[in-house]
Motif scaffolding. Structure first.
Motif, PDB file in Angstrom:
ATOM      1  N   SER A  55       0.826  -1.207   0.000  1.00  0.00           N
ATOM      2  CA  SER A  55       0.000   0.000   0.000  1.00  0.00           C
ATOM      3  C   SER A  55       0.862   1.260   0.000  1.00  0.00           C
ATOM      4  O   SER A  55       0.575   2.232  -0.719  1.00  0.00           O
ATOM      5  N   VAL A  56       1.939   1.247   0.794  1.00  0.00           N
ATOM      6  CA  VAL A  56       2.823   2.412   0.854  1.00  0.00           C
ATOM      7  C   VAL A  56       3.544   2.595  -0.480  1.00  0.00           C
ATOM      8  O   VAL A  56       3.723   3.723  -0.955  1.00  0.00           O
ATOM      9  N   THR A  57       3.952   1.489  -1.094  1.00  0.00           N
ATOM     10  CA  THR A  57       4.595   1.577  -2.410  1.00  0.00           C
ATOM     11  C   THR A  57       3.660   2.198  -3.434  1.00  0.00           C
ATOM     12  O   THR A  57       4.074   3.036  -4.249  1.00  0.00           O
ATOM     13  N   LYS A  58       2.390   1.797  -3.412  1.00  0.00           N
ATOM     14  CA  LYS A  58       1.422   2.374  -4.346  1.00  0.00           C
ATOM     15  C   LYS A  58       1.284   3.879  -4.135  1.00  0.00           C
ATOM     16  O   LYS A  58       1.128   4.629  -5.093  1.00  0.00           O
ATOM     17  N   LEU A  59       1.342   4.329  -2.889  1.00  0.00           N
ATOM     18  CA  LEU A  59       1.291   5.764  -2.622  1.00  0.00           C
ATOM     19  C   LEU A  59       2.485   6.476  -3.249  1.00  0.00           C
ATOM     20  O   LEU A  59       2.349   7.539  -3.853  1.00  0.00           O
ATOM     21  N   GLY A  60       3.673   5.873  -3.089  1.00  0.00           N
ATOM     22  CA  GLY A  60       4.873   6.480  -3.660  1.00  0.00           C
ATOM     23  C   GLY A  60       4.863   6.499  -5.174  1.00  0.00           C
ATOM     24  O   GLY A  60       5.364   7.442  -5.794  1.00  0.00           O
ATOM     25  N   LEU A  61       4.271   5.455  -5.788  1.00  0.00           N
ATOM     26  CA  LEU A  61       4.267   5.348  -7.248  1.00  0.00           C
ATOM     27  C   LEU A  61       3.288   6.307  -7.917  1.00  0.00           C
ATOM     28  O   LEU A  61       3.293   6.439  -9.141  1.00  0.00           O
ATOM     29  N   ILE A  62       2.459   6.980  -7.134  1.00  0.00           N
ATOM     30  CA  ILE A  62       1.518   7.939  -7.719  1.00  0.00           C
ATOM     31  C   ILE A  62       2.267   9.059  -8.439  1.00  0.00           C
ATOM     32  O   ILE A  62       1.856   9.516  -9.515  1.00  0.00           O
ATOM     33  N   THR A  63       3.378   9.491  -7.865  1.00  0.00           N
ATOM     34  CA  THR A  63       4.125  10.610  -8.466  1.00  0.00           C
ATOM     35  C   THR A  63       5.570  10.265  -8.801  1.00  0.00           C
ATOM     36  O   THR A  63       6.298  11.122  -9.304  1.00  0.00           O
ATOM     37  N   MET A  64       5.997   9.033  -8.534  1.00  0.00           N
ATOM     38  CA  MET A  64       7.404   8.694  -8.747  1.00  0.00           C
ATOM     39  C   MET A  64       7.517   7.374  -9.510  1.00  0.00           C
ATOM     40  O   MET A  64       6.782   6.429  -9.220  1.00  0.00           O
ATOM     41  N   PRO A  65       8.423   7.263 -10.506  1.00  0.00           N
ATOM     42  CA  PRO A  65       8.580   6.023 -11.257  1.00  0.00           C
ATOM     43  C   PRO A  65       9.224   4.920 -10.409  1.00  0.00           C
ATOM     44  O   PRO A  65       9.892   5.192  -9.407  1.00  0.00           O
ATOM     45  N   PRO A  66       9.058   3.650 -10.796  1.00  0.00           N
ATOM     46  CA  PRO A  66       9.451   2.509  -9.958  1.00  0.00           C
ATOM     47  C   PRO A  66      10.926   2.465  -9.555  1.00  0.00           C
ATOM     48  O   PRO A  66      11.246   2.299  -8.373  1.00  0.00           O
TER      49      PRO A  66
END
Length: 314
Positions: A40-51
């Motif tokens: 869930s936290v990774t999905k939050l980070g991926l909203i504005t940042m590439p993998p």
């Protein structure tokens, strides 16, 4: 954190007959919670940042804290560098990078089911590589717990879940599961020889070094926004999931057989889906509760240990 280089308990089949202490069980539950929040936290980070960029920042945050723990430890022998470097490339360059791409390319529910295969692979690799004994009740318990994960995750696997999944997303998640599982089992052998802190830190450093050029290329060719939410996600992934979580897991594997330690990680998706319900509005209803009950029943079987009989060879 003390170094127990001469007590490879988890390499021995005898370890399956030793009861799990309350402290170790509590540590496994805590780790399931910390790691359960990671998707869930990774999905939050991926909203504005590439993998790749998110993954690189995650480990850039973790490594300085991990390096502090090397103070006073025996240095890593030169002969161990190839194995530890390969371990880092496997765990980070393959496992963590593939997981980030997988999370970006799957819905929360499908990603949860696929990430829950990690304990299955850990048990398999531990049987093959570490020669750890696994009882029938433990195997049945692991299978029951996995079935519970499917029940829990399928409650949110409707049209929205399918729509949020790409063709490559599930493949990335399975590649990650295989790499991460083998990373943890292989880590046991190396930490028994050179110490948990030393191996965990240097493998992370080598994995990060291998990742940096690719993350730099991605950052150069992809536009993104460095928001507080993305940095907070990277900080949590780096400090809690990577630094604290990795050390806790490796220490658990020194005292608890991989088949038992891995089974408790089936609670990880339960925490993850609960977090998704709060963050992204996923449903939690009777099906979720039924799946949790099945997971707990499976864990109860998986945590059962056989009392050694007098005269047992093992």
């Amino acid at each position: 954190m003390s170094q127990i280089a001469n007590e490879p308990a988890s390499l021995s089949p005898v370890a399956v007959s030793r009861p799990v202490s309350l402290g170790n069980f509590g540590a496994m539950l805590l780790l399931a919670l910390v790691w359960g929040l990671s998707i869930s936290v990774t999905k939050l980070g991926l909203i504005t940042m590439p993998p790749l960029t998110l993954t690189a920042i995650r480990f850039a945050v973790a490594i300085p804290f991990m390096m502090l723990l090397l103070i006073g430890k025996e240095p890593l022998p030169w002969k161990a560098l190839p194995a530890v470097a390969s371990l880092g490339v496997l765990g980070i360059g393959v496992g963590q990078v593939a997981q980030t791409f997988g999370v970006a390319g799957t819905s929360a529910s499908i990603g949860t089911i696929l990430s829950a295969t990690i304990p299955l692979f850990i048990v398999l690799f531990a049987m093959i590589r570490l020669k750890q004994a696994v009882s029938i009740s433990q195997i049945v318990g692991v299978v029951a717990a996995f079935a519970g994960i499917v029940v829990v995750a399928s409650e949110n696997a409707g049209d929205a879940g399918v729509a949020g999944t790409t063709a490559l997303g599930p493949i990335w998640m399975l590649v990650s599961a295989l790499a991460v599982a083998f990373y943890y089992v292989w880590s046991v052998e190396l930490t028994n020889r050179y110490g948990t802190v030393v191996v965990a830190t240097w493998s992370t450093v080598f994995g990060f070094v291998a990742l940096v050029p690719w993350a730099g290329w991605e950052a150069h060719h992809t536009s993104f926004e460095l928001t507080g939410q993305a940095l907070g996600a990277a900080a949590y992934l780096g400090l809690a999931v990577t630094a604290a979580g990795l050390f806790l897991w490796l220490r658990i594997l020194r005292d608890v057989p991989a088949s038992i330690a891995a089974s408790v990680q089936y609670l990880q998706p339960v925490f993850g889906i609960a977090a998704s319900a709060i963050m992204f509005g996923d449903k939690i209803g009777p099906q979720f509760l039924a799946g949790v009950a099945l997971i707990l029943a499976g864990l109860a079987m998986a945590l059962r240990v056989r009392s050694p009989k007098q005269g047992d060879a093992s």
